[in-house]
Design a protein around this motif. Structure first.
Motif, PDB file in Angstrom:
ATOM      1  N   SER A  10       0.877  -1.159   0.000  1.00 37.03           N
ATOM      2  CA  SER A  10       0.000   0.000   0.000  1.00 37.03           C
ATOM      3  C   SER A  10       0.919   1.214   0.000  1.00 37.03           C
ATOM      4  O   SER A  10       2.096   1.109   0.342  1.00 37.03           O
ATOM      5  N   CYS A  81      -3.352   4.663   0.080  1.00 34.79           N
ATOM      6  CA  CYS A  81      -4.150   3.818  -0.808  1.00 34.79           C
ATOM      7  C   CYS A  81      -3.559   2.424  -0.936  1.00 34.79           C
ATOM      8  O   CYS A  81      -2.365   2.221  -0.752  1.00 34.79           O
ATOM      9  N   THR A  82      -4.421   1.484  -1.273  1.00 32.74           N
ATOM     10  CA  THR A  82      -3.997   0.128  -1.572  1.00 32.74           C
ATOM     11  C   THR A  82      -3.593   0.052  -3.042  1.00 32.74           C
ATOM     12  O   THR A  82      -3.866   0.965  -3.833  1.00 32.74           O
ATOM     13  N   ASP A  83      -2.984  -1.076  -3.393  1.00 34.52           N
ATOM     14  CA  ASP A  83      -2.569  -1.250  -4.782  1.00 34.52           C
ATOM     15  C   ASP A  83      -3.760  -1.412  -5.722  1.00 34.52           C
ATOM     16  O   ASP A  83      -3.604  -1.332  -6.930  1.00 34.52           O
ATOM     17  N   ASP A 123      -8.911  -5.694  -7.700  1.00 45.04           N
ATOM     18  CA  ASP A 123      -8.343  -5.830  -6.364  1.00 45.04           C
ATOM     19  C   ASP A 123      -9.105  -4.897  -5.433  1.00 45.04           C
ATOM     20  O   ASP A 123      -9.859  -4.024  -5.882  1.00 45.04           O
ATOM     21  N   ASN A 124      -8.907  -5.078  -4.116  1.00 49.65           N
ATOM     22  CA  ASN A 124      -9.557  -4.159  -3.189  1.00 49.65           C
ATOM     23  C   ASN A 124      -9.028  -2.744  -3.414  1.00 49.65           C
ATOM     24  O   ASN A 124      -7.848  -2.550  -3.695  1.00 49.65           O
ATOM     25  N   THR A 126      -8.814   0.862  -1.654  1.00 51.76           N
ATOM     26  CA  THR A 126      -8.964   1.664  -0.448  1.00 51.76           C
ATOM     27  C   THR A 126      -8.285   3.002  -0.676  1.00 51.76           C
ATOM     28  O   THR A 126      -7.144   3.048  -1.153  1.00 51.76           O
TER      29      THR A 126
END
Length: 134
Positions: A10, A81-83, A123-124, A126
């Protein structure tokens, strides 16, 4: 001052004076290969090692946490943020959206997530944004 603690892939970015800057380093095999000169940075997008993390929370009993301190300026915007976002939305597009909507961070976060979903959303995703006030 702000203290940043990071593990995994992340990311933490800072938007300052209209320019987005990545403040963290991915804990991934690909990033290690780039640092060692095994693979060129421009070839990274096509690598099969993109999602092989070398450390993450919950995988091993202990991790090495990357710690750093940054000086804050009024108006800075931090993006965590997430990937799921950083892999699917180009940094220039992230920069444009956050800079354009920095006075309405919930709307900026919503646009970023929608764009990531539009670009595949596999992917998730965020997104967290915070602005430094005077």
């Amino acid at each position: 001052q702000v203290a940043l603690a990071h593990v995994g892939d992340s990311r933490i970015y800072r938007l300052r004076s209209g320019r987005l800057q990545l403040l963290t380093r991915d804990d991934s095999l690909l990033h290690d290969q780039i640092e060692l000169g095994v693979i060129a940075a421009e070839d990274a997008a096509d690598s099969h090692n993109r999602h092989l993390v070398t450390q993450a929370l919950g995988i091993a009993p202990a991790v090495t946490v990357h710690l750093q301190q940054e000086t804050l300026r009024s108006g800075d915007v931090f993006l965590l943020c997430t990937d799921g976002l950083s892999d699917l939305v180009d940094e220039k597009d992230i920069e444009l959206i956050v800079d354009s909507l920095k006075t309405n961070l919930p709307l900026a976060a919503s646009h970023l997530a929608q764009l990531a979903n539009h670009n595949g959303g596999y992917d998730n995703i965020t997104v967290a944004l915070a602005r430094v006030e005077p």
